[in-house]
Scaffold this motif. Structure first.
Motif, PDB file in Angstrom:
ATOM      1  N   VAL A 150      -4.315   7.230  -2.914  1.00 17.91           N
ATOM      2  CA  VAL A 150      -4.240   5.806  -3.202  1.00 17.91           C
ATOM      3  C   VAL A 150      -5.325   5.103  -2.407  1.00 17.91           C
ATOM      4  O   VAL A 150      -5.576   5.435  -1.232  1.00 17.91           O
ATOM      5  CB  VAL A 150      -2.849   5.233  -2.850  1.00 17.91           C
ATOM      6  CG1 VAL A 150      -2.537   5.359  -1.376  1.00 17.91           C
ATOM      7  CG2 VAL A 150      -2.726   3.764  -3.292  1.00 17.91           C
ATOM      8  N   LEU A 151      -5.977   4.129  -3.052  1.00 19.23           N
ATOM      9  CA  LEU A 151      -7.013   3.351  -2.406  1.00 19.23           C
ATOM     10  C   LEU A 151      -6.474   1.961  -2.122  1.00 19.23           C
ATOM     11  O   LEU A 151      -6.052   1.243  -3.033  1.00 19.23           O
ATOM     12  CB  LEU A 151      -8.250   3.253  -3.310  1.00 19.23           C
ATOM     13  CG  LEU A 151      -9.402   2.396  -2.766  1.00 19.23           C
ATOM     14  CD1 LEU A 151      -9.983   3.010  -1.485  1.00 19.23           C
ATOM     15  CD2 LEU A 151     -10.501   2.240  -3.827  1.00 19.23           C
ATOM     16  N   PHE A 152      -6.466   1.584  -0.837  1.00 17.37           N
ATOM     17  CA  PHE A 152      -5.991   0.259  -0.408  1.00 17.37           C
ATOM     18  C   PHE A 152      -7.166  -0.687  -0.266  1.00 17.37           C
ATOM     19  O   PHE A 152      -8.234  -0.299   0.245  1.00 17.37           O
ATOM     20  CB  PHE A 152      -5.295   0.335   0.952  1.00 17.37           C
ATOM     21  CG  PHE A 152      -3.938   0.993   0.936  1.00 17.37           C
ATOM     22  CD1 PHE A 152      -3.260   1.200  -0.243  1.00 17.37           C
ATOM     23  CD2 PHE A 152      -3.346   1.399   2.124  1.00 17.37           C
ATOM     24  CE1 PHE A 152      -2.018   1.795  -0.253  1.00 17.37           C
ATOM     25  CE2 PHE A 152      -2.103   1.993   2.121  1.00 17.37           C
ATOM     26  CZ  PHE A 152      -1.428   2.202   0.930  1.00 17.37           C
ATOM     27  N   SER A 153      -6.964  -1.960  -0.677  1.00 18.15           N
ATOM     28  CA  SER A 153      -7.914  -2.997  -0.303  1.00 18.15           C
ATOM     29  C   SER A 153      -7.737  -3.286   1.190  1.00 18.15           C
ATOM     30  O   SER A 153      -6.781  -2.814   1.829  1.00 18.15           O
ATOM     31  CB  SER A 153      -7.664  -4.266  -1.118  1.00 18.15           C
ATOM     32  OG  SER A 153      -6.431  -4.869  -0.717  1.00 18.15           O
ATOM     33  N   SER A 154      -8.635  -4.066   1.764  1.00 18.92           N
ATOM     34  CA  SER A 154      -8.552  -4.363   3.203  1.00 18.92           C
ATOM     35  C   SER A 154      -7.235  -5.075   3.544  1.00 18.92           C
ATOM     36  O   SER A 154      -6.600  -4.786   4.563  1.00 18.92           O
ATOM     37  CB  SER A 154      -9.743  -5.218   3.631  1.00 18.92           C
ATOM     38  OG  SER A 154      -9.792  -6.424   2.875  1.00 18.92           O
TER      39      SER A 154
END
Length: 782
Positions: A150-154
């Motif tokens: 999973v890729l999280f935003s900042s």
């Protein structure tokens, strides 16, 4: 194609001079192409400070000196490397725009280097969106189903307690340790369900923080499919809902506390109600015997003056204690908001006359002058709660007489000045009594409050009467107040809002005769031997035949086996109580099941009376009972053909009647007005001579009523009754002292007898009031 591109395309030669500036670049930077092409380098719309910083970092990266200027943009492109980077453009108008710029080297087919091509994408909208997402504490995430990463935003990373930058994690190995372990299985199950079924979903979980706190996150996901329709990824938002969740938890806890407090308040209120009910019952039960037997002794005429004085003191003390109990119960209803106004049309003059008549006796005994001033503009009939208005007015009049040693008490009634529709009335009770110090007047309308302790010692009372009056007056849309001078008398005033009303076409005459017109066979149910003996004496004196039993089961057996016209039922009894007995009676075959059952009990709270009605009881008489009320209630529920025939109802004997006088009245009055007059006369005849002649205050009231009725009766034609009323009025206290109460009672008995005959004759006149006037009237002859 370049003219229609949605991004800026800028080309230069190898020396950096702009050779191409497409329309999107013109819109983005505010320059016309003619202003830059062949004239300037891209440095004209770059931030110089940013260019210098990039030159320094690029020199370190490439290991050679790169000077600030055009070379900064193309150094990597010269060697054929891609160099996408965020820059800040400065528009012609001075506005700063964030852009993503990618510069590449342009070559001819033969490999000759022609220049450089820069493509710039405006990032303003993206930054604005990210700022809004951050302000909303919303992050974004992208889960790849194939890799499980999973890729999280900042912002999403920050919410998970990670550094505030884009972060990629393996869900199983790296995300699970970040979330609260109790929430992980549910969150993964929600994710798996969405992957399997498609669509969107929402889940909620906690993230423990390094400082020991807890963050609540709500994740909203949506499934995206690949070209073949298979689930490829799940994208979504995360919202930091900690504040809302904490508020929800706090609200839930507050609700729990409030619910506990409410339950405790209800328990306390039930305990207070139970206490009041028990207190009322336990005090009223012995008071019933104290007041009742004292009344019988005083009415017997067999007491010498000394014993009579002592008996009157006993009765006075019993009534004072009963007033205390009633005040406490009334105020408990006021505090609970349980008092509801019962509005109906009523005659104002009759109410005022009733109140004044009651206090006239005590006023006469003290030598006070009792005055009445009524504005001619007052309406004759009003719509409102007659009983509550009477309660307030009587309380103020009674107080005025009580606290006035000499002088006068005046009742002044008038429409409120400036009121529209004459629907607002002002009552003033003016006395020449002890007065009230100004600094203590504000205490008068507070509960359990009197001017000072000496008032209670000298005059008695609970300090609740005026507090109750204030609540009742406010309930009737008015105000109450006082003006007074210490030692110089007081004026208590109040206003009420009551609209003008018309007299009803027919007004049922109250049944308050001193003795019932009909007699019957009654069953009295009471576990107290004293109460049974008292009721036997009172009801027997009225001509009823009374059988007594001591519990509910005996009552059910009695009505099943023997014929009765009516049952007087106590409620609290050992064994079967009164309400259970009533339900059993109602379950018996007819006609026994329809037998009137009247509760006669010391339980008088509204909810208790409502329970009696629900159990099947028809009416209620409270203990200590008033003989007049008891007689009237029994008479109201006796069947027209009573079972008891040993004392048959006698036909009314003739009453002397002046037909000429009545014919003269009938000639001058319209049928409607005549009907009103006769209707009022019936009610006055039925209610005016109620009371115990052994009581000095009652004798005074009876004389006043006799005076009022003498002229009315004579005008209609009842000359014999008018003569008897004059005799009763003239029978003063000096004559009572010399001849005794029995002599007064004999005169009163004649008045009562004639009043009853006249009332019945008037009822027949009412029935025939529309008939043509004939040559001879015979209403007094049968």
């Amino acid at each position: 194609m370049l003219a229609n591109a949605g991004y800026a395309v800028i080309a230069t030669d190898m020396q950096g001079i702009v050779t191409l500036f497409n329309p999107a670049a013109e819109r983005m930077l505010g320059y016309d192409a003619d202003e830059l092409v062949g004239r300037s380098t891209p440095a004209v719309f770059h931030d110089p400070a940013e260019v210098e910083r990039r030159a320094v970092s690029l020199s370190r990266e490439l290991g050679r000196v790169v000077r600030p200027g055009f070379e900064v943009f193309v150094a990597k492109a010269r060697s054929g490397r891609s160099d996408p980077r965020e820059w800040t453009y400065v528009t012609k108008g001075g506005e700063r725009l964030p852009v993503l710029l990618n510069v590449s080297l342009l070559r001819a087919d033969d490999g000759q280097e022609l220049g450089f091509l820069g493509i710039a994408l405006d990032l303003s909208e993206r930054y604005r969106h990210e700022a809004e997402m951050k302000a909303a504490q919303a992050g974004t995430w992208n889960y790849e189903v194939a890799t499980g990463r999973v890729l999280f935003s900042s912002e999403c990373a920050r919410q998970h307690g990670l550094p505030e930058r884009e972060t990629e994690l393996d869900v199983e190995a790296e995300w699970k340790p970040l979330a609260h372990r109790d929430d992980v299985p549910r969150v993964l199950a929600d994710l798996a369900g969405a992957v399997e079924t498609g669509g969107g979903y929402t889940t909620e979980f906690r993230v423990p923080l390094a400082d020991g706190g807890m963050r609540w996150i709500t994740a909203i996901g949506r499934v995206e499919a690949d070209a073949e329709g298979r689930t490829a990824r799940v994208i979504g938002l995360t919202l930091d809902t900690t504040a809302r969740k904490v508020a929800e938890i706090a609200l839930s806890e507050a609700k729990a506390v409030a619910e506990a407090a409410r339950a405790e308040a209800e328990r306390a209120n039930r305990a207070k109600t139970d206490f009041l009910a028990s207190m009322s019952h336990e005090i009223r039960t012995p008071l019933n015997a104290v007041i009742g037997f004292t009344d019988l002794m005083l009415a017997s005429g067999r007491l010498d003056p000394g014993n009579r004085r002592q008996a009157e003191l006993v009765r006075s003390s019993g009534n004072a204690l009963l007033t205390v109990v009633n005040d406490i119960l009334d105020f408990s209803k006021v505090e609970a908001g349980a008092i509801e106004l019962v509005e109906a049309s009523f005659p104002l003059l009759a109410l005022i006359d009733n109140c004044v008549s009651i206090v006239r006796g005590p006023a006469d005994a003290k030598g006070l002058e009792l005055r009445l001033r009524m504005d001619p503009a007052l309406p004759r009939w009003l719509k409102g709660d007659e009983n509550r208005l009477r309660q307030v007015l009587f309380n103020l009049l009674n107080n005025a007489v009580k606290f006035t040693a000499a002088g006068s008490v005046t009742l002044d009634v008038a429409p409120e000045e400036g009121s529209s529709g004459a629907d607002r009335l002002r009552f003033r009770v003016i006395d020449t009594g002890i007065g009230i110090p100004k600094d203590r007047q504000n205490r008068l309308f507070q509960r359990f409050s009197q001017v000072d302790d000496s008032i209670q010692r000298d005059f008695g009372g609970t300090g609740l009467g005026l507090a109750i009056c204030r609540h009742l007056v406010e309930l009737m849309g008015g105000e109450i107040g006082v003006s007074s001078v210490d030692g110089g008398g007081s004026t208590f005033w109040f206003t009420v809002r009551m609209p003008r009303a018309s007299a009803p076409a027919e007004v049922a005459a109250p049944v308050l005769a001193a003795a019932p017109r009909r007699t019957g066979r009654l069953l009295l149910v009471d576990d107290s031997a004293i109460n049974r003996e008292l009721a036997l004496a009172v009801l027997g004196a009225a001509g009823h035949v009374v059988e007594t039993v001591g519990d509910g089961q005996a009552a059910v057996d009695a009505v099943r086996d023997r014929a009765f016209d009516l049952v007087l039922m106590d409620v609290q009894m050992p064994g079967m109580d009164g309400m259970t007995a009533t339900r059993r009676i109602r379950a018996l075959p007819e006609p026994v099941s329809r037998l009137p059952v009247i509760a006669m009990t010391a339980n008088v709270l509204p909810e208790q009376v409502a329970a009696f009605r629900a159990a099947g009881m028809d009416d209620h008489v409270g203990k200590p009972f008033d003989r007049g009320v008891l007689y009237a209630t029994v008479d109201r529920w006796l069947p027209r053909e009573a079972a008891f025939s040993e004392v048959p109802a006698q036909a009314s004997p003739p009453v002397a009647f002046d037909e000429d006088a009545y014919r003269e009245v009938r000639r001058f009055l319209s049928p409607t007005r005549l009907r009103e007059v006769l209707d009022i006369l019936v009610r006055e005849l039925d209610t005016s001579f109620v009371g115990d002649a052994a009581v000095g205050e009652v004798r005074s009231m009876l004389r006043h009523r006799a005076h009022s009725l003498a002229s009315a009766a004579g005008m209609i034609g009842f000359r014999e009754l008018a003569t008897a009323c004059h005799a009763l009025e003239a029978f003063g206290e000096a004559q009572v002292s010399s001849e005794g109460v029995p002599a007064f009672d004999a005169v009163l008995g004649k008045v009562r007898h004639l009043a009853d005959l006249s009332a019945r004759a008037t009822e027949r006149m009412l029935a025939d009031v529309e008939a043509p006037v004939g040559p001879k009237l015979s209403y007094g002859l049968r």
